[in-house]
Write an enzyme that holds these catalytic residues in place. Structure first.
Site, PDB file in Angstrom:
ATOM      1  NE  ARG A 145      17.961   8.165   1.866  1.00 21.48           N
ATOM      2  CZ  ARG A 145      17.268   7.629   0.884  1.00 21.48           C
ATOM      3  NH1 ARG A 145      17.808   7.452  -0.300  1.00 21.48           N
ATOM      4  NH2 ARG A 145      16.024   7.241   1.077  1.00 21.48           N
ATOM      5  NE  ARG A 183      12.603   3.214   3.126  1.00 20.64           N
ATOM      6  CZ  ARG A 183      13.573   4.130   3.297  1.00 20.64           C
ATOM      7  NH1 ARG A 183      13.909   4.507   4.510  1.00 20.64           N
ATOM      8  NH2 ARG A 183      14.186   4.639   2.261  1.00 20.64           N
ATOM      9  CE  LYS A 186      14.417   2.829  -5.934  1.00 21.82           C
ATOM     10  NZ  LYS A 186      14.048   3.831  -4.947  1.00 21.82           N
ATOM     11  NE  ARG A 244      13.028   9.398   2.313  1.00 24.50           N
ATOM     12  CZ  ARG A 244      13.054   8.578   1.266  1.00 24.50           C
ATOM     13  NH1 ARG A 244      13.595   8.979   0.122  1.00 24.50           N
ATOM     14  NH2 ARG A 244      12.561   7.363   1.354  1.00 24.50           N
ATOM     15  NE  ARG A 292       8.965   1.205  -3.044  1.00 30.25           N
ATOM     16  CZ  ARG A 292       9.739   2.290  -3.166  1.00 30.25           C
ATOM     17  NH1 ARG A 292       9.590   3.111  -4.183  1.00 30.25           N
ATOM     18  NH2 ARG A 292      10.665   2.530  -2.276  1.00 30.25           N
TER      19      ARG A 292
HETATM   20  P1  ADP Z   1      13.321   4.674  -1.254  1.00 28.45           P
HETATM   21  O1  ADP Z   1      13.359   4.030  -2.585  1.00 28.45           O
HETATM   22  O2  ADP Z   1      14.560   5.425  -0.924  1.00 28.45           O
HETATM   23  O3  ADP Z   1      12.889   3.754  -0.154  1.00 28.45           O
HETATM   24  P2  ADP Z   1      11.072   6.398  -2.054  1.00 28.45           P
HETATM   25  O4  ADP Z   1      11.234   7.849  -1.875  1.00 28.45           O
HETATM   26  O5  ADP Z   1      11.022   5.838  -3.438  1.00 28.45           O
HETATM   27  O6  ADP Z   1      12.193   5.742  -1.181  1.00 28.45           O
HETATM   28  O7  ADP Z   1       9.739   5.928  -1.292  1.00 28.45           O
HETATM   29  C1  ADP Z   1       9.487   6.237   0.058  1.00 28.45           C
HETATM   30  C2  ADP Z   1       8.279   5.484   0.562  1.00 28.45           C
HETATM   31  O8  ADP Z   1       7.106   5.865  -0.193  1.00 28.45           O
HETATM   32  C3  ADP Z   1       8.331   3.961   0.429  1.00 28.45           C
HETATM   33  O9  ADP Z   1       9.001   3.346   1.516  1.00 28.45           O
HETATM   34  C4  ADP Z   1       6.843   3.606   0.393  1.00 28.45           C
HETATM   35  O10 ADP Z   1       6.274   3.649   1.681  1.00 28.45           O
HETATM   36  C5  ADP Z   1       6.241   4.745  -0.403  1.00 28.45           C
HETATM   37  N1  ADP Z   1       6.204   4.431  -1.840  1.00 28.45           N
HETATM   38  C6  ADP Z   1       6.982   4.988  -2.823  1.00 28.45           C
HETATM   39  N2  ADP Z   1       6.672   4.476  -4.017  1.00 28.45           N
HETATM   40  C7  ADP Z   1       5.704   3.540  -3.816  1.00 28.45           C
HETATM   41  C8  ADP Z   1       4.982   2.650  -4.645  1.00 28.45           C
HETATM   42  N3  ADP Z   1       5.203   2.590  -5.977  1.00 28.45           N
HETATM   43  N4  ADP Z   1       4.033   1.859  -4.083  1.00 28.45           N
HETATM   44  C9  ADP Z   1       3.786   1.898  -2.772  1.00 28.45           C
HETATM   45  N5  ADP Z   1       4.443   2.698  -1.923  1.00 28.45           N
HETATM   46  C10 ADP Z   1       5.391   3.522  -2.423  1.00 28.45           C
END
Ligand code: ADP
Ligand code: ZN
Length: 217
Positions: A127, A171, A13, A160, A88
């Site tokens: 990745r 996750r 995404k 990461r 989320r």
């Molecule tokens: P990915 O979708 O690849 O897991 P992201 O970069 O979108 O990773 O998010 C990394 C982390 O940041 C998530 O695992 C979570 O801990 C936190 N996070 C991101 N967006 C949200 C959200 N909308 N609400 C709560 N936590 C979030």
């Protein structure tokens, strides 16, 4: 255009959001990128963020909504954006509705990238990201030309801290339990379109654009 892009971790995404941001000339708002940036500040908030993110848990709705509301109130977001990683949880989706309504705005489309969990696990563990321009690579399926160096800008690549086996599984579990209901929320509103994500980047982009422009929906 006001777009939300959804999908499990590693579904691509972020990659698609970046492309859409360029195609439609709208900002790419990634909650993950905003949090990773905030994590480097070493203040009280960064401690809370690190604790949640490195365990694969979600950051609290309260803090997340606050940070996103602040970003969406900026001038560059007034005629559209592509939101990546937010909302989320259903509670975040409701909070987003309120933020937009207060501004006489609404979401045009929610794109859901569907990718099988087995594929995602492999993608996430392999990745790499560029420290400077954010380009992403996969050490097996899409390696950089020179090991550890970004093809685009020559900067160093990194893994990461939350892309390790334990955190990845957590996750995905969180996604399944807490984030999937958000798809249902948007489906009921008639906004959701689901795209097959386990295809080459350009193919996924084409399906997304078709869906945004209502050629197929
Ligand atoms: P990915 O979708 O690849 O897991 P992201 O970069 O979108 O990773 O998010 C990394 C982390 O940041 C998530 O695992 C979570 O801990 C936190 N996070 C991101 N967006 C949200 C959200 N909308 N609400 C709560 N936590 C979030
Ligand atoms: Zn780079």
């Amino acid at each position: 255009m006001f777009i939300v892009i959804m999908g499990p971790p590693g579904s691509g995404k972020g990659t698609q959001a970046k492309i859409l941001s360029e195609t439609y000339n709208i900002p790419h708002i990634s909650s993950g990128d905003i949090f990773r940036q905030a994590m480097t500040l070493n203040d009280e908030m960064s401690i809370e963020l690190k604790k949640a993110i490195n365990q694969g848990h979600l950051v609290s709705d309260e803090l997340t909504n606050k940070i996103i509301a602040r970003r969406l109130s900026q001038k560059d977001c007034q005629s559209g954006f592509v939101l990546d990683g937010y909302p989320r949880t259903v509670s975040q989706a409701k909070a987003l509705d309120t933020m937009l309504k207060d501004n006489n705005q609404k979401i045009d489309r929610v794109v859901n990238l569907y990718v099988d969990y087995r594929v995602i696990m492999e993608r996430l563990k392999k990745r790499l990201f560029c420290k400077s321009c954010g380009s992403s690579y996969n050490s097996v399926t899409n390696p950089p030309k020179s090991s550890g160096i970004c093809d685009q800008c020559g900067s160093e690549l990194y893994t990461r801290t939350d892309d390790n086996s334990n955190t990845v599984e957590e996750r995905i579990e969180v996604y399944d339990k807490v984030t999937k209901p958000v798809l249902e929320f948007y489906s009921k509103k008639g906004l959701l379109c689901t795209i097959q994500g386990n295809v080459p980047v350009e193919v996924a982009t084409k399906s997304i654009v078709d869906c945004l422009e209502e050629k197929s929906f």
